[in-house]
Motif scaffolding. Structure first.
Motif, mmCIF file in Angstrom:
data_model
loop_
_atom_site.group_PDB
_atom_site.id
_atom_site.type_symbol
_atom_site.label_atom_id
_atom_site.label_comp_id
_atom_site.label_asym_id
_atom_site.label_seq_id
_atom_site.Cartn_x
_atom_site.Cartn_y
_atom_site.Cartn_z
ATOM 1 N N ILE A 1 0.860 -1.182 0.000
ATOM 2 C CA ILE A 1 0.000 0.000 0.000
ATOM 3 C C ILE A 1 0.897 1.232 0.000
ATOM 4 O O ILE A 1 1.626 1.491 0.966
ATOM 5 C CB ILE A 1 -0.931 0.015 1.225
ATOM 6 C CG1 ILE A 1 -1.824 -1.237 1.220
ATOM 7 C CG2 ILE A 1 -1.797 1.289 1.225
ATOM 8 C CD1 ILE A 1 -2.753 -1.347 2.403
ATOM 9 N N PRO A 2 0.903 2.005 -1.079
ATOM 10 C CA PRO A 2 1.811 3.163 -1.180
ATOM 11 C C PRO A 2 1.379 4.309 -0.269
ATOM 12 O O PRO A 2 0.231 4.370 0.180
ATOM 13 C CB PRO A 2 1.688 3.569 -2.657
ATOM 14 C CG PRO A 2 0.296 3.143 -3.031
ATOM 15 C CD PRO A 2 0.038 1.873 -2.263
ATOM 16 N N LYS A 3 2.303 5.188 -0.012
ATOM 17 C CA LYS A 3 1.989 6.376 0.772
ATOM 18 C C LYS A 3 1.139 7.321 -0.070
ATOM 19 O O LYS A 3 1.295 7.411 -1.281
ATOM 20 C CB LYS A 3 3.275 7.089 1.195
ATOM 21 C CG LYS A 3 4.095 6.310 2.227
ATOM 22 C CD LYS A 3 5.314 7.119 2.665
ATOM 23 C CE LYS A 3 6.115 6.359 3.719
ATOM 24 N NZ LYS A 3 7.294 7.143 4.159
ATOM 25 N N ARG A 4 0.257 7.990 0.607
ATOM 26 C CA ARG A 4 -0.590 8.936 -0.102
ATOM 27 C C ARG A 4 0.251 10.146 -0.531
ATOM 28 O O ARG A 4 1.041 10.677 0.278
ATOM 29 C CB ARG A 4 -1.734 9.385 0.810
ATOM 30 C CG ARG A 4 -2.838 10.154 0.086
ATOM 31 C CD ARG A 4 -4.005 10.417 1.021
ATOM 32 N NE ARG A 4 -4.625 9.158 1.430
ATOM 33 C CZ ARG A 4 -5.517 8.493 0.702
ATOM 34 N NH1 ARG A 4 -5.858 8.960 -0.497
ATOM 35 N NH2 ARG A 4 -6.049 7.377 1.134
ATOM 36 N N PRO A 5 0.137 10.604 -1.776
ATOM 37 C CA PRO A 5 0.944 11.745 -2.242
ATOM 38 C C PRO A 5 0.525 13.036 -1.540
ATOM 39 O O PRO A 5 -0.572 13.119 -0.973
ATOM 40 C CB PRO A 5 0.641 11.804 -3.744
ATOM 41 C CG PRO A 5 -0.691 11.149 -3.877
ATOM 42 C CD PRO A 5 -0.726 10.066 -2.830
ATOM 43 N N PRO A 6 1.388 14.030 -1.581
ATOM 44 C CA PRO A 6 1.061 15.321 -0.952
ATOM 45 C C PRO A 6 -0.212 15.909 -1.554
ATOM 46 O O PRO A 6 -0.581 15.625 -2.690
ATOM 47 C CB PRO A 6 2.285 16.194 -1.265
ATOM 48 C CG PRO A 6 3.374 15.226 -1.598
ATOM 49 C CD PRO A 6 2.717 14.036 -2.200
ATOM 50 N N ASP A 7 -0.876 16.733 -0.756
ATOM 51 C CA ASP A 7 -2.090 17.390 -1.247
ATOM 52 C C ASP A 7 -1.787 18.198 -2.497
ATOM 53 O O ASP A 7 -0.757 18.863 -2.601
ATOM 54 C CB ASP A 7 -2.668 18.314 -0.174
ATOM 55 C CG ASP A 7 -3.226 17.523 1.002
ATOM 56 O OD1 ASP A 7 -3.520 16.336 0.806
ATOM 57 O OD2 ASP A 7 -3.348 18.088 2.110
ATOM 58 N N SER A 8 -2.705 18.152 -3.434
ATOM 59 C CA SER A 8 -2.540 18.925 -4.659
ATOM 60 C C SER A 8 -3.496 20.117 -4.617
ATOM 61 O O SER A 8 -4.146 20.382 -3.597
ATOM 62 C CB SER A 8 -2.826 18.047 -5.878
ATOM 63 O OG SER A 8 -4.185 17.669 -5.883
ATOM 64 N N ASP A 9 -3.613 20.795 -5.727
ATOM 65 C CA ASP A 9 -4.506 21.945 -5.765
ATOM 66 C C ASP A 9 -5.923 21.548 -6.189
ATOM 67 O O ASP A 9 -6.753 22.404 -6.503
ATOM 68 C CB ASP A 9 -3.953 23.005 -6.730
ATOM 69 C CG ASP A 9 -3.759 22.426 -8.139
ATOM 70 O OD1 ASP A 9 -4.008 21.203 -8.304
ATOM 71 O OD2 ASP A 9 -3.360 23.180 -9.038
#
Length: 273
Positions: free
Chosen positions: A241-249
């Protein structure tokens, strides 16, 4: 006909605990079937209301429907009636890594079709001759074929029929043909006996499941099925289970723009809850 006997049924808490254990084993068995490329066919036959459907439901409850699928065919079409009898069943046989559970099967011909006169005597005799040949070919080709006959007494069958008649959630399970089986009890018994004589073969024997107690019959059928499949514990591929990417716009559109399903559940919650 049966005499009324007091049946000591499996207690609910014992049943649920053992069912959960067996269902976990079924998941393990399923993984082995998938990874090994095995092909499994399990036939469920028996009298109406004998518990075939409920046993199938417990077997498949936690299985992957892409691996284990249920086949419950409707009445044949006009075109299918003109085919070789086994033809419409062949297309439902498993490919590698699959389990097929048949809620009734080609044995309709030796049961309801024979008793209700839906087939001719020649068609019936031809079936009794061809069925063992057909099944030997399946086994010879590597398919594990398991045949279960769910046995229930006349009194218990009638009790279940009457229970279905009063239950709006299960009334659909009761048909005119089912009810007629009460008046043709002996005819069905004779048909089953003759069917066993011709089709209880060494390569694919009939296994009788006593089903007076549905809980016991489910546990017995599942346990026995597991004993027939030579499965080994096979761990499924590990999933990372990959890490969730940083918040985007990205911004989600307002919910009011969508057609929302009304919150029926909210009407059931009391204010003090």
């Amino acid at each position: 006909m049966s005499e009324v006997k007091k049946l000591k049924r499996v207690k609910k808490n014992v049943y649920e605990a053992e069912l959960a254990r067996l269902q976990a084993e079924l998941v393990t068995m399923q993984q082995w079937v998938k990874s090994s490329g095995a092909r499994v066919v399990v036939i469920f036959e028996g009298r109406d209301a004998a518990g075939k459907g409920s046993a199938i439901k417990r077997i498949t409850q936690y299985l992957n429907p892409r691996v284990a699928r249920v086949v419950a065919l409707p009445m044949p079409t006009e075109r299918q009636r003109g085919q070789w009898y086994f033809q419409r069943y062949i297309e439902h046989l498993p490919s590698i890594g699959e389990i097929v559970l048949m809620d009734r099967s080609w044995y309709n011909r030796a049961g309801v079709e024979r008793v209700m006169g839906y087939c001719t005597s020649d068609e019936y005799r031809r079936f009794l001759h061809q069925a063992p040949l057909f099944e030997r070919m399946l086994v010879e080709d590597g398919i594990l074929l398991v045949k279960y006959w769910f046995s229930v007494s006349d009194l218990e069958q009638e009790r279940r029929f009457r229970s279905r008649l009063k239950d709006p959630m299960r009334r659909w399970k009761l048909s005119e043909t089912d009810v007629l089986s009460i008046t043709k009890w002996v005819d069905y018994s004779k048909a089953k006996d003759e069917m066993f004589v011709h089709t209880d073969i060494a390569e694919a024997p009939w296994w009788v499941v006593e089903s007076e107690d549905k809980r016991a019959s489910r546990l017995n059928a599942i346990s026995h099925l597991l004993s027939l499949v030579p499965y080994e514990k096979t761990d499924p591929p590990k999933v990372h289970i990959p890490k969730r990417p940083p918040d985007s716009d990205y911004e989600r559109p307002p919910r009011e723009m969508n057609h929302q399903v009304p919150d029926h559940a909210a009407t059931l919650v009391k204010p003090e809850d």
